[in-house]
Write a protein that holds these residues in place. Structure first.
Motif, PDB file in Angstrom:
ATOM      1  N   MET A   1       0.714  11.090   6.796  1.00  0.00           N
ATOM      2  CA  MET A   1       0.451   9.780   7.340  1.00  0.00           C
ATOM      3  C   MET A   1       0.294   8.787   6.187  1.00  0.00           C
ATOM      4  SD  MET A   1      -2.804   8.452   9.559  1.00  0.00           S
ATOM      5  CE  MET A   1      -3.991   9.353   8.613  1.00  0.00           C
ATOM      6  N   ILE A   2       1.157   7.787   6.147  1.00  0.00           N
ATOM      7  CA  ILE A   2       1.091   6.749   5.123  1.00  0.00           C
ATOM      8  C   ILE A   2      -0.016   5.766   5.496  1.00  0.00           C
ATOM      9  CG2 ILE A   2       2.346   4.894   3.966  1.00  0.00           C
ATOM     10  CD1 ILE A   2       3.506   7.660   3.387  1.00  0.00           C
ATOM     11  N   LEU A   3      -0.977   5.582   4.588  1.00  0.00           N
ATOM     12  CA  LEU A   3      -2.065   4.639   4.828  1.00  0.00           C
ATOM     13  C   LEU A   3      -1.749   3.258   4.275  1.00  0.00           C
ATOM     14  CD1 LEU A   3      -5.163   6.864   3.989  1.00  0.00           C
ATOM     15  CD2 LEU A   3      -4.164   6.370   6.225  1.00  0.00           C
ATOM     16  N   ASN A   4      -1.104   3.218   3.128  1.00  0.00           N
ATOM     17  CA  ASN A   4      -0.775   1.953   2.467  1.00  0.00           C
ATOM     18  C   ASN A   4       0.675   2.011   2.028  1.00  0.00           C
ATOM     19  OD1 ASN A   4      -3.569   0.717   2.227  1.00  0.00           O
ATOM     20  ND2 ASN A   4      -3.867   2.706   1.247  1.00  0.00           N
ATOM     21  N   ARG A   5       1.399   0.923   2.277  1.00  0.00           N
ATOM     22  CA  ARG A   5       2.803   0.872   1.890  1.00  0.00           C
ATOM     23  C   ARG A   5       3.077  -0.467   1.216  1.00  0.00           C
ATOM     24  NH1 ARG A   5       5.992   2.652   6.437  1.00  0.00           N
ATOM     25  NH2 ARG A   5       5.974   4.674   5.437  1.00  0.00           N
ATOM     26  N   LEU A   6       3.679  -0.384   0.036  1.00  0.00           N
ATOM     27  CA  LEU A   6       4.146  -1.559  -0.680  1.00  0.00           C
ATOM     28  C   LEU A   6       5.664  -1.498  -0.698  1.00  0.00           C
ATOM     29  CD1 LEU A   6       1.727  -1.396  -3.752  1.00  0.00           C
ATOM     30  CD2 LEU A   6       1.540  -2.932  -1.781  1.00  0.00           C
ATOM     31  N   VAL A   7       6.314  -2.618  -0.364  1.00  0.00           N
ATOM     32  CA  VAL A   7       7.772  -2.655  -0.296  1.00  0.00           C
ATOM     33  C   VAL A   7       8.262  -3.817  -1.156  1.00  0.00           C
ATOM     34  CG1 VAL A   7       9.789  -2.875   1.206  1.00  0.00           C
ATOM     35  CG2 VAL A   7       7.721  -1.738   2.056  1.00  0.00           C
ATOM     36  N   ILE A   8       9.201  -3.521  -2.059  1.00  0.00           N
ATOM     37  CA  ILE A   8       9.812  -4.574  -2.881  1.00  0.00           C
ATOM     38  C   ILE A   8      11.318  -4.335  -2.939  1.00  0.00           C
ATOM     39  CG2 ILE A   8       7.777  -4.971  -4.306  1.00  0.00           C
ATOM     40  CD1 ILE A   8       9.252  -3.428  -6.558  1.00  0.00           C
ATOM     41  N   THR A   9      12.023  -5.367  -3.351  1.00  0.00           N
ATOM     42  CA  THR A   9      13.461  -5.265  -3.610  1.00  0.00           C
ATOM     43  C   THR A   9      13.651  -5.160  -5.115  1.00  0.00           C
ATOM     44  OG1 THR A   9      13.908  -6.602  -1.656  1.00  0.00           O
ATOM     45  CG2 THR A   9      15.678  -6.407  -3.253  1.00  0.00           C
ATOM     46  N   GLN A  10      14.596  -4.354  -5.542  1.00  0.00           N
ATOM     47  CA  GLN A  10      14.869  -4.184  -6.972  1.00  0.00           C
ATOM     48  C   GLN A  10      14.948  -5.540  -7.662  1.00  0.00           C
ATOM     49  OE1 GLN A  10      18.544  -1.953  -6.618  1.00  0.00           O
ATOM     50  NE2 GLN A  10      17.608  -0.228  -7.675  1.00  0.00           N
ATOM     51  N   GLY A  11      14.265  -5.661  -8.789  1.00  0.00           N
ATOM     52  CA  GLY A  11      14.297  -6.888  -9.569  1.00  0.00           C
ATOM     53  C   GLY A  11      13.224  -7.896  -9.204  1.00  0.00           C
ATOM     54  N   ASP A  12      12.610  -7.751  -8.034  1.00  0.00           N
ATOM     55  CA  ASP A  12      11.537  -8.659  -7.639  1.00  0.00           C
ATOM     56  C   ASP A  12      10.204  -8.133  -8.152  1.00  0.00           C
ATOM     57  OD1 ASP A  12      13.368 -10.191  -6.301  1.00  0.00           O
ATOM     58  OD2 ASP A  12      12.802  -9.485  -4.297  1.00  0.00           O
ATOM     59  N   PRO A  13       9.265  -9.028  -8.464  1.00  0.00           N
ATOM     60  CA  PRO A  13       7.950  -8.555  -8.913  1.00  0.00           C
ATOM     61  C   PRO A  13       7.160  -7.960  -7.748  1.00  0.00           C
ATOM     62  CG  PRO A  13       7.962 -10.939  -8.767  1.00  0.00           C
ATOM     63  CD  PRO A  13       9.363 -10.484  -8.495  1.00  0.00           C
ATOM     64  N   LEU A  14       6.347  -6.987  -8.055  1.00  0.00           N
ATOM     65  CA  LEU A  14       5.423  -6.395  -7.096  1.00  0.00           C
ATOM     66  C   LEU A  14       4.135  -7.215  -7.154  1.00  0.00           C
ATOM     67  CD1 LEU A  14       4.468  -4.147  -5.172  1.00  0.00           C
ATOM     68  CD2 LEU A  14       3.848  -2.824  -7.204  1.00  0.00           C
ATOM     69  N   ARG A  15       3.811  -7.883  -6.054  1.00  0.00           N
ATOM     70  CA  ARG A  15       2.606  -8.717  -5.990  1.00  0.00           C
ATOM     71  C   ARG A  15       1.746  -8.256  -4.826  1.00  0.00           C
ATOM     72  NH1 ARG A  15       6.484 -13.388  -6.423  1.00  0.00           N
ATOM     73  NH2 ARG A  15       6.449 -13.947  -8.620  1.00  0.00           N
ATOM     74  N   PHE A  16       0.464  -8.031  -5.109  1.00  0.00           N
ATOM     75  CA  PHE A  16      -0.465  -7.697  -4.041  1.00  0.00           C
ATOM     76  C   PHE A  16      -1.890  -7.949  -4.508  1.00  0.00           C
ATOM     77  CE2 PHE A  16       0.008  -3.802  -6.448  1.00  0.00           C
ATOM     78  CZ  PHE A  16      -1.264  -3.261  -6.497  1.00  0.00           C
ATOM     79  N   HIS A  17      -2.786  -8.073  -3.531  1.00  0.00           N
ATOM     80  CA  HIS A  17      -4.217  -8.216  -3.793  1.00  0.00           C
ATOM     81  C   HIS A  17      -4.898  -6.939  -3.339  1.00  0.00           C
ATOM     82  CE1 HIS A  17      -8.149 -10.090  -4.199  1.00  0.00           C
ATOM     83  NE2 HIS A  17      -8.444  -9.507  -3.054  1.00  0.00           N
ATOM     84  N   LEU A  18      -5.721  -6.371  -4.176  1.00  0.00           N
ATOM     85  CA  LEU A  18      -6.464  -5.155  -3.857  1.00  0.00           C
ATOM     86  C   LEU A  18      -7.796  -5.546  -3.226  1.00  0.00           C
ATOM     87  CD1 LEU A  18      -6.941  -2.106  -4.025  1.00  0.00           C
ATOM     88  CD2 LEU A  18      -7.737  -2.448  -6.370  1.00  0.00           C
ATOM     89  N   LEU A  90      -1.981  11.191  -2.844  1.00  0.00           N
ATOM     90  CA  LEU A  90      -1.636  12.313  -1.966  1.00  0.00           C
ATOM     91  C   LEU A  90      -2.878  12.851  -1.267  1.00  0.00           C
ATOM     92  CD1 LEU A  90       0.544  14.238  -4.572  1.00  0.00           C
ATOM     93  CD2 LEU A  90       1.378  12.711  -2.776  1.00  0.00           C
ATOM     94  N   ASP A  91      -2.667  13.444  -0.088  1.00  0.00           N
ATOM     95  CA  ASP A  91      -3.779  14.106   0.589  1.00  0.00           C
ATOM     96  C   ASP A  91      -3.884  15.560   0.130  1.00  0.00           C
ATOM     97  OD1 ASP A  91      -1.846  15.581   1.985  1.00  0.00           O
ATOM     98  OD2 ASP A  91      -2.210  14.594   3.899  1.00  0.00           O
ATOM     99  N   GLU A  92      -4.756  16.330   0.758  1.00  0.00           N
ATOM    100  CA  GLU A  92      -4.987  17.716   0.335  1.00  0.00           C
ATOM    101  C   GLU A  92      -3.772  18.619   0.543  1.00  0.00           C
ATOM    102  OE1 GLU A  92      -5.956  17.466   4.641  1.00  0.00           O
ATOM    103  OE2 GLU A  92      -6.458  16.236   2.904  1.00  0.00           O
ATOM    104  N   ARG A  93      -2.822  18.210   1.387  1.00  0.00           N
ATOM    105  CA  ARG A  93      -1.594  18.971   1.603  1.00  0.00           C
ATOM    106  C   ARG A  93      -0.423  18.405   0.795  1.00  0.00           C
ATOM    107  NH1 ARG A  93      -1.768  19.823   8.133  1.00  0.00           N
ATOM    108  NH2 ARG A  93      -3.625  21.138   8.153  1.00  0.00           N
ATOM    109  N   HIS A  94      -0.736  17.513  -0.134  1.00  0.00           N
ATOM    110  CA  HIS A  94       0.246  16.877  -1.008  1.00  0.00           C
ATOM    111  C   HIS A  94       1.236  15.998  -0.247  1.00  0.00           C
ATOM    112  CE1 HIS A  94      -1.288  19.019  -4.422  1.00  0.00           C
ATOM    113  NE2 HIS A  94      -1.283  20.113  -3.698  1.00  0.00           N
ATOM    114  N   ARG A  95       0.757  15.400   0.854  1.00  0.00           N
ATOM    115  CA  ARG A  95       1.547  14.426   1.596  1.00  0.00           C
ATOM    116  C   ARG A  95       1.170  13.034   1.099  1.00  0.00           C
ATOM    117  NH1 ARG A  95      -0.124  16.544   7.424  1.00  0.00           N
ATOM    118  NH2 ARG A  95      -2.058  16.187   6.321  1.00  0.00           N
ATOM    119  N   ALA A  96       2.160  12.153   1.041  1.00  0.00           N
ATOM    120  CA  ALA A  96       1.932  10.805   0.525  1.00  0.00           C
ATOM    121  C   ALA A  96       0.973  10.019   1.408  1.00  0.00           C
ATOM    122  CB  ALA A  96       3.253  10.052   0.423  1.00  0.00           C
TER     123      ALA A  96
END
Length: 110
Positions: A1-18, A90-96
């Protein structure tokens, strides 16, 4: 189960607030602390492909990654070099748990 997902396009900066809270309050970095982001390939999570440090919760990173799926973790690093992971990759089963998707750019020039 993915809890957090960041999506970018190649060449674009990765911007986010934690949004980092502890004990119900917004966490304030202590003197000498910084946040870190580690990124690794989803198929080979033992080998980091990117490691980035940031002095506050607003990230802007220029990546040079191939298109694909990666996993990431976020944490706090002290000035002594000790680290504490706050968002494990990763979780305890090595799932993302946290996924970074790099999408292919369709046009090189606009």
């Amino acid at each position: 189960m993915i809890l957090n997902r960041l999506v970018i396009t190649q060449g674009d900066p990765l911007r986010f607030h934690l949004n980092h809270t502890e004990n119900g309050e917004v966490y304030q970095l202590a003197e000498g602390e910084e946040y870190f982001l580690s990124v690794t390939n989803e198929e080979n999570p033992g080998q980091s492909v990117l490691h980035f440090h940031n002095s506050d919760a607003d990230f802007e990173i220029y990546l040079n990654l191939d298109e694909g799926s990666y996993v990431f973790e976020l944490g706090v690093r002290t000035e002594d070099g000790d680290t504490r992971v706050i968002l494990p990759a990763l979780d305890e089963r090595h799932r993302a748990l946290n996924q970074l998707l790099v999408l292919r750019r369709l046009y090189d020039e606009c």
